[in-house]
Design a protein around this motif. Structure first.
Motif, PDB file in Angstrom:
ATOM      1  N   VAL A 124       0.835  -1.196   0.000  1.00 52.01           N
ATOM      2  CA  VAL A 124       0.000   0.000   0.000  1.00 52.01           C
ATOM      3  C   VAL A 124       0.872   1.248   0.000  1.00 52.01           C
ATOM      4  O   VAL A 124       0.628   2.206  -0.734  1.00 52.01           O
ATOM      5  CB  VAL A 124      -0.945   0.002   1.220  1.00 52.01           C
ATOM      6  CG1 VAL A 124      -1.639   1.347   1.350  1.00 52.01           C
ATOM      7  CG2 VAL A 124      -1.962  -1.116   1.106  1.00 52.01           C
ATOM      8  N   GLU A 182     -16.327   6.449  -1.316  1.00 52.63           N
ATOM      9  CA  GLU A 182     -15.131   5.820  -1.877  1.00 52.63           C
ATOM     10  C   GLU A 182     -14.324   6.833  -2.696  1.00 52.63           C
ATOM     11  O   GLU A 182     -13.093   6.813  -2.696  1.00 52.63           O
ATOM     12  CB  GLU A 182     -15.532   4.624  -2.737  1.00 52.63           C
ATOM     13  CG  GLU A 182     -14.352   3.773  -3.178  1.00 52.63           C
ATOM     14  CD  GLU A 182     -14.793   2.481  -3.852  1.00 52.63           C
ATOM     15  OE1 GLU A 182     -15.994   2.356  -4.160  1.00 52.63           O
ATOM     16  OE2 GLU A 182     -13.944   1.592  -4.059  1.00 52.63           O
ATOM     17  N   VAL A 191     -10.247  -1.118   0.623  1.00 55.08           N
ATOM     18  CA  VAL A 191     -10.621  -2.203  -0.273  1.00 55.08           C
ATOM     19  C   VAL A 191     -12.120  -2.474  -0.140  1.00 55.08           C
ATOM     20  O   VAL A 191     -12.670  -2.479   0.962  1.00 55.08           O
ATOM     21  CB  VAL A 191      -9.804  -3.484   0.024  1.00 55.08           C
ATOM     22  CG1 VAL A 191     -10.052  -3.994   1.439  1.00 55.08           C
ATOM     23  CG2 VAL A 191     -10.106  -4.573  -0.999  1.00 55.08           C
ATOM     24  N   ARG A 192     -12.774  -2.674  -1.265  1.00 61.79           N
ATOM     25  CA  ARG A 192     -14.195  -3.032  -1.279  1.00 61.79           C
ATOM     26  C   ARG A 192     -14.283  -4.531  -1.097  1.00 61.79           C
ATOM     27  O   ARG A 192     -13.801  -5.304  -1.929  1.00 61.79           O
ATOM     28  CB  ARG A 192     -14.807  -2.603  -2.615  1.00 61.79           C
ATOM     29  CG  ARG A 192     -16.326  -2.649  -2.672  1.00 61.79           C
ATOM     30  CD  ARG A 192     -16.939  -1.476  -1.924  1.00 61.79           C
ATOM     31  NE  ARG A 192     -18.370  -1.376  -2.174  1.00 61.79           N
ATOM     32  CZ  ARG A 192     -18.917  -0.543  -3.059  1.00 61.79           C
ATOM     33  NH1 ARG A 192     -18.150   0.245  -3.779  1.00 61.79           N
ATOM     34  NH2 ARG A 192     -20.217  -0.490  -3.205  1.00 61.79           N
ATOM     35  N   THR A 193     -14.877  -4.992   0.007  1.00 67.70           N
ATOM     36  CA  THR A 193     -14.999  -6.416   0.274  1.00 67.70           C
ATOM     37  C   THR A 193     -16.395  -6.945  -0.046  1.00 67.70           C
ATOM     38  O   THR A 193     -16.597  -8.156  -0.130  1.00 67.70           O
ATOM     39  CB  THR A 193     -14.695  -6.732   1.745  1.00 67.70           C
ATOM     40  OG1 THR A 193     -15.714  -6.140   2.575  1.00 67.70           O
ATOM     41  CG2 THR A 193     -13.326  -6.198   2.136  1.00 67.70           C
ATOM     42  N   ILE A 201      -7.300  -0.988   4.497  1.00 71.18           N
ATOM     43  CA  ILE A 201      -6.381  -2.118   4.338  1.00 71.18           C
ATOM     44  C   ILE A 201      -5.434  -2.240   5.521  1.00 71.18           C
ATOM     45  O   ILE A 201      -5.159  -3.335   6.014  1.00 71.18           O
ATOM     46  CB  ILE A 201      -5.578  -1.975   3.018  1.00 71.18           C
ATOM     47  CG1 ILE A 201      -6.520  -2.072   1.823  1.00 71.18           C
ATOM     48  CG2 ILE A 201      -4.489  -3.038   2.921  1.00 71.18           C
ATOM     49  CD1 ILE A 201      -5.874  -1.782   0.487  1.00 71.18           C
ATOM     50  N   ASN A 228     -10.610  -8.602  -5.047  1.00 71.86           N
ATOM     51  CA  ASN A 228      -9.934  -7.456  -4.433  1.00 71.86           C
ATOM     52  C   ASN A 228      -9.021  -7.895  -3.298  1.00 71.86           C
ATOM     53  O   ASN A 228      -7.906  -7.385  -3.136  1.00 71.86           O
ATOM     54  CB  ASN A 228     -10.960  -6.459  -3.895  1.00 71.86           C
ATOM     55  CG  ASN A 228     -11.749  -5.792  -4.995  1.00 71.86           C
ATOM     56  OD1 ASN A 228     -11.403  -5.889  -6.168  1.00 71.86           O
ATOM     57  ND2 ASN A 228     -12.818  -5.106  -4.631  1.00 71.86           N
ATOM     58  N   ILE A 229      -9.486  -8.853  -2.503  1.00 72.42           N
ATOM     59  CA  ILE A 229      -8.697  -9.365  -1.395  1.00 72.42           C
ATOM     60  C   ILE A 229      -7.511 -10.171  -1.926  1.00 72.42           C
ATOM     61  O   ILE A 229      -6.385 -10.063  -1.426  1.00 72.42           O
ATOM     62  CB  ILE A 229      -9.558 -10.244  -0.459  1.00 72.42           C
ATOM     63  CG1 ILE A 229     -10.717  -9.424   0.114  1.00 72.42           C
ATOM     64  CG2 ILE A 229      -8.706 -10.831   0.674  1.00 72.42           C
ATOM     65  CD1 ILE A 229     -10.284  -8.228   0.937  1.00 72.42           C
ATOM     66  N   LYS A 231      -5.896  -9.700  -4.624  1.00 77.89           N
ATOM     67  CA  LYS A 231      -4.889  -8.772  -5.145  1.00 77.89           C
ATOM     68  C   LYS A 231      -4.034  -8.199  -4.026  1.00 77.89           C
ATOM     69  O   LYS A 231      -2.842  -7.960  -4.193  1.00 77.89           O
ATOM     70  CB  LYS A 231      -5.564  -7.637  -5.912  1.00 77.89           C
ATOM     71  CG  LYS A 231      -6.137  -8.046  -7.256  1.00 77.89           C
ATOM     72  CD  LYS A 231      -6.810  -6.882  -7.945  1.00 77.89           C
ATOM     73  CE  LYS A 231      -7.396  -7.290  -9.294  1.00 77.89           C
ATOM     74  NZ  LYS A 231      -8.120  -6.162  -9.941  1.00 77.89           N
ATOM     75  N   ILE A 232      -4.639  -7.972  -2.871  1.00 76.40           N
ATOM     76  CA  ILE A 232      -3.894  -7.427  -1.737  1.00 76.40           C
ATOM     77  C   ILE A 232      -2.905  -8.446  -1.201  1.00 76.40           C
ATOM     78  O   ILE A 232      -1.720  -8.156  -0.982  1.00 76.40           O
ATOM     79  CB  ILE A 232      -4.861  -7.017  -0.590  1.00 76.40           C
ATOM     80  CG1 ILE A 232      -5.728  -5.833  -1.036  1.00 76.40           C
ATOM     81  CG2 ILE A 232      -4.110  -6.662   0.672  1.00 76.40           C
ATOM     82  CD1 ILE A 232      -6.802  -5.490  -0.053  1.00 76.40           C
TER      83      ILE A 232
END
Length: 237
Positions: A124, A182, A191-193, A201, A228-229, A231-232
């Motif tokens: 990040v 957002e 992050v959009r979960t 994050i 999305n998760i 990718k993190i």
């Protein structure tokens, strides 16, 4: 990337055990082994530390008091014989809570969790997000200032959102869409979960397939936003 760590425990045998475990983990580097919280505080003031293995029951200043005294604490793994402090520990956003006695496998599991979070935070930071300041929202005919760094997560409720802050037990309720909120937030830091949830994050302490956690707070991850998760976390999940 190696994590610089400190051991804080008043029991010499436990310190030696943790030191030995650390020596077997390739991504850990021991900075100092401390017999009390005051020694640890001195170490944190002198050198950068990424991870602390922290006992709770210690003389003068216990582990929880020590952690609460830190303005910007490093990642923390609690190592203790007292299970009754687990909820309080997770409310302080510790990475993991290991009960004594423990083996190397349990120790390594906690270290891997810390490493995932460490890599996530550095990823990040490396994004160099667009700089945007704090902002105000309308709350019952008043303007309330929201400090971006204070946000844990945001929940969408049709035409309203709830902003959950680390500094307040009660969320801030304001009339706004989650999409509009957002757009106000620094890119790459939330992050959009789920269609109804935005999560900071840096506040995430645990990730599971269908949920992320901020301490003991469980936030859903829907199939639509699971990517999305992924990718993190990347290849370390």
């Amino acid at each position: 990337m190696r994590m610089r760590c400190v051991v804080v425990d008043d029991e010499p045998l436990v310190r030696e055990l943790i030191e030995d475990h650390i020596s077997q983990v390739p991504f850990l580097e021991l900075v100092r082994s401390c017999k009390n919280a005051l020694e640890a505080m001195e170490t944190l003031q002198k050198a950068p530390v990424d991870l602390v293995f922290l006992d709770i029951q210690m003389p003068r200043l216990n582990g929880l008091q020590f952690l609460q005294s830190l303005g910007n604490p490093p990642l923390v793994i609690m190592v203790t014989a007292y299970e009754q402090y687990a909820v309080e520990g997770f409310n302080l956003q510790v990475v993991d809570y290991i009960l004594k006695p423990f083996g190397f496998e349990r120790f390594l599991k906690a270290c891997n969790r810390a490493a995932d979070l460490f890599r996530m935070k550095h990823a990040v930071a490396g994004l160099q997000p667009e700089k945007r300041g704090d902002f105000f929202v309308n709350v019952e005919y008043s303007l309330v200032k929201i400090v971006v760094a204070d946000i844990n997560y945001i929940e969408g409720l049709k035409d309203y959102i709830k902003i959950y802050l680390s500094s307040s037990v009660k969320p801030v309720l304001t009339r706004m869409s989650l999409k509009a909120m957002e757009a106000k937030l620094p890119a790459g830091t939330f992050v959009r979960t789920h269609k109804s949830f935005l999560v900071a994050i840096s506040r995430i302490t645990t990730i599971k397939r269908d949920f992320v956690y901020i301490g003991t707070t469980e936030i859903p991850v829907s199939a639509t936003f699971r990517e999305n998760i992924d990718k993190i976390v990347g290849p370390h999940r």
